[in-house]
Design an enzyme around this catalytic site. Sequence first.
Site, mmCIF file in Angstrom:
data_model
loop_
_atom_site.group_PDB
_atom_site.id
_atom_site.type_symbol
_atom_site.label_atom_id
_atom_site.label_comp_id
_atom_site.label_asym_id
_atom_site.label_seq_id
_atom_site.Cartn_x
_atom_site.Cartn_y
_atom_site.Cartn_z
ATOM 1 N N LYS A 22 53.577 43.776 37.648
ATOM 2 C CA LYS A 22 53.338 43.051 36.383
ATOM 3 C C LYS A 22 51.950 42.411 36.440
ATOM 4 O O LYS A 22 51.179 42.517 35.486
ATOM 5 C CB LYS A 22 54.390 41.960 36.184
ATOM 6 N N ASN A 23 51.644 41.761 37.551
ATOM 7 C CA ASN A 23 50.403 40.985 37.614
ATOM 8 C C ASN A 23 49.151 41.826 37.817
ATOM 9 O O ASN A 23 48.038 41.294 37.792
ATOM 10 C CB ASN A 23 50.522 39.889 38.679
ATOM 11 N N CYS A 118 52.563 24.979 31.063
ATOM 12 C CA CYS A 118 53.865 25.641 30.982
ATOM 13 C C CYS A 118 54.768 24.960 31.995
ATOM 14 O O CYS A 118 54.391 23.978 32.617
ATOM 15 C CB CYS A 118 53.734 27.125 31.285
ATOM 16 N N ARG A 123 47.967 24.215 34.311
ATOM 17 C CA ARG A 123 47.259 25.500 34.302
ATOM 18 C C ARG A 123 46.055 25.514 33.355
ATOM 19 O O ARG A 123 46.027 26.206 32.354
ATOM 20 C CB ARG A 123 48.243 26.614 33.963
ATOM 21 N N ASP A 306 54.522 32.970 44.082
ATOM 22 C CA ASP A 306 55.504 33.685 43.249
ATOM 23 C C ASP A 306 56.752 34.076 44.020
ATOM 24 O O ASP A 306 57.709 34.580 43.431
ATOM 25 C CB ASP A 306 54.877 34.935 42.620
ATOM 26 N N ARG A 398 60.808 39.229 31.765
ATOM 27 C CA ARG A 398 59.328 39.176 31.711
ATOM 28 C C ARG A 398 58.723 39.878 32.920
ATOM 29 O O ARG A 398 57.616 40.379 32.859
ATOM 30 C CB ARG A 398 58.845 37.720 31.698
HETATM 31 C C1 EPZ Z 1 48.350 34.375 38.266
HETATM 32 O O1 EPZ Z 1 48.383 33.336 37.301
HETATM 33 C C2 EPZ Z 1 49.710 35.047 38.200
HETATM 34 N N1 EPZ Z 1 49.915 35.603 36.866
HETATM 35 C C3 EPZ Z 1 50.811 34.035 38.515
HETATM 36 O O2 EPZ Z 1 52.057 34.735 38.517
HETATM 37 C C4 EPZ Z 1 50.550 33.484 39.921
HETATM 38 O O3 EPZ Z 1 51.528 32.504 40.226
HETATM 39 C C5 EPZ Z 1 49.154 32.856 39.972
HETATM 40 O O4 EPZ Z 1 48.169 33.851 39.587
HETATM 41 C C6 EPZ Z 1 48.798 32.350 41.360
HETATM 42 O O5 EPZ Z 1 48.889 33.387 42.291
HETATM 43 C C7 EPZ Z 1 49.320 36.791 36.541
HETATM 44 O O6 EPZ Z 1 48.616 37.388 37.349
HETATM 45 C C8 EPZ Z 1 49.590 37.328 35.170
HETATM 46 P P1 EPZ Z 1 45.575 30.915 38.768
HETATM 47 P P2 EPZ Z 1 47.010 32.561 36.902
HETATM 48 O O7 EPZ Z 1 44.519 30.855 37.729
HETATM 49 O O8 EPZ Z 1 45.873 33.491 36.938
HETATM 50 C C9 EPZ Z 1 44.578 26.304 38.813
HETATM 51 C C10 EPZ Z 1 54.311 35.110 37.980
HETATM 52 O O9 EPZ Z 1 55.368 34.499 38.252
HETATM 53 N N2 EPZ Z 1 43.499 26.669 37.871
HETATM 54 O O10 EPZ Z 1 45.300 31.622 40.050
HETATM 55 O O11 EPZ Z 1 47.284 31.787 35.679
HETATM 56 C C11 EPZ Z 1 45.952 26.444 38.178
HETATM 57 O O12 EPZ Z 1 46.280 25.251 37.490
HETATM 58 C C12 EPZ Z 1 53.076 34.338 37.564
HETATM 59 O O13 EPZ Z 1 54.183 36.348 38.033
HETATM 60 C C13 EPZ Z 1 42.533 25.711 37.546
HETATM 61 O O14 EPZ Z 1 42.571 24.581 38.034
HETATM 62 O O15 EPZ Z 1 46.908 31.546 38.147
HETATM 63 C C14 EPZ Z 1 46.848 26.667 39.358
HETATM 64 O O16 EPZ Z 1 47.169 25.420 39.932
HETATM 65 C C15 EPZ Z 1 53.323 32.836 37.543
HETATM 66 N N3 EPZ Z 1 41.551 26.040 36.672
HETATM 67 C C16 EPZ Z 1 45.960 27.459 40.336
HETATM 68 O O17 EPZ Z 1 44.609 27.259 39.888
HETATM 69 C C17 EPZ Z 1 41.464 27.286 36.105
HETATM 70 O O18 EPZ Z 1 40.527 27.532 35.319
HETATM 71 C C18 EPZ Z 1 46.234 28.930 40.374
HETATM 72 O O19 EPZ Z 1 46.081 29.429 39.053
HETATM 73 C C19 EPZ Z 1 42.449 28.241 36.452
HETATM 74 C C20 EPZ Z 1 43.449 27.911 37.330
#
Ligand code: EPZ
Length: 418
Positions: A22-23, A118, A123, A306, A398
């Site tokens: 998915k990711n 969320c 996020r 995850d 999802r």
């Molecule tokens: C991706 O989300 C995945 N989703 C998530 O999987 C996964 O948990 C996450 O990466 C972490 O590995 C997809 O790939 C579609 P991040 P993403 O930006 O990109 C902070 C699932 O269950 N952050 O790496 O949204 C954020 O708040 C889902 O399959 C900032 O501070 O995650 C978080 O604490 C859930 N500023 C951390 O970084 C930003 O601009 C990681 O977020 C962006 C993120």
Amino acid sequence: MNQYLISGGQPLQGRISVGGSKNASLPLLAACLLGEGEGECILHNIPQLSDVKNMVQILESLGAKTYSDGHTITIDAKSLTGISISEDSMRQMRASNLFLGPLLARLGEARIPLPGGCRIGSRPMDQHLKGLEALGVDIQESHGYIEAKAACMRGADIYFDVPSVGATENLMMAAVAAEGTTILRNAAREPEIVDLQNMLNTMGAQIVGAGTSTIRVMGGKRLGGTSYTVVSDRIEAGTHMLAAVMTQGDLEIDNVVPEHMSPVIAKTKQCGADVSVKGSSVRVRHTGQIKPLEVKTMSYPGFPTDMQPQFMALMTLAEGTSVMTETIFENRFQHVDELRRMGAKIVIEGRSAIISGVKKLEGAFVEASDLRAGAALFLAALAAEEASVLRNIEYIFRGYENLEEKYVAVGAKVQRMI
Ligand code: EPZ
């Protein structure tokens, strides 16, 4: 809301096949917007998930033509008609924000809603926006929307304060169109980012370094179509591994990329299960005991957040006290209260959960609050020796294709109730 009636206590035995990630699928679908030249984008091994359906609907709302046939989706994005992502799409799925980079690369403009937080945390998108501004994008925020404009983008040397998966992906896609070279430092290293680099390069991009902390994008490219197969889903595979252990079963899991799963394989072995890797298959057998664990989630190649809820469900049955620390998201313990309803003994201290193992879980009415919490509760219900009802299973759809069918085929007693 759909719900499952699960009669637990059946050891799962047999073979399970893992689908496409998915990711990886979600960013690859967004990247198809960059295919303005010759040919269409044909993506294979795409899982049939509600999040994938949502991404395809957004592609169509932007003017792309799509055709789905089983696990293959064909996208023709030569003529685009829109630059906006709807409020609904963003509220439903944060990954809608992955259209920001491709829209700027193709049309020099994008309008997307600020993502609401969320269930698993606030996020923000500050790393996405900081990187785009470094490329010369003008970012305005008004009325809950991000208005992004860039007459022309120029390559830059960008450092991420947080190795954000989404920000890395958005900047890779935007930088393809920026004049000159862009360097992304402290980039996320997930296998799904390597998949995105590989696919973009088959479309005519020139990107190196994905999978390491430093990615280089040689920009100024006009991309064409491709035919690409999505990598296997390492989180689905990990979930099945724990299903074998928690139901005291024995599962052969096929279509796995073991090198993407080192922390999950290591921790599954550490809890006492018998794990054997042969090529792209992993066999997991329960050996009569579940040892307690100490786990801390980290960015890849660390232990994946995850898999945190699913491992917590496992630890509720360990012989002793386990500790799970969540360092990525500030609020990813929504499943704890629901596991407690099944008799789990869990105390939360800051970002850690202290889990005192119990002999068995009780059947109960439980509710999924997000995708991986739903998966964790599904596993817990399969392990409990009585019947449970799991509500809000739309969350599971999802990220898991045909989870109930896959588990019924190896002995689970699961019925879907409307
Ligand atoms: C991706 O989300 C995945 N989703 C998530 O999987 C996964 O948990 C996450 O990466 C972490 O590995 C997809 O790939 C579609 P991040 P993403 O930006 O990109 C902070 C699932 O269950 N952050 O790496 O949204 C954020 O708040 C889902 O399959 C900032 O501070 O995650 C978080 O604490 C859930 N500023 C951390 O970084 C930003 O601009 C990681 O977020 C962006 C993120």
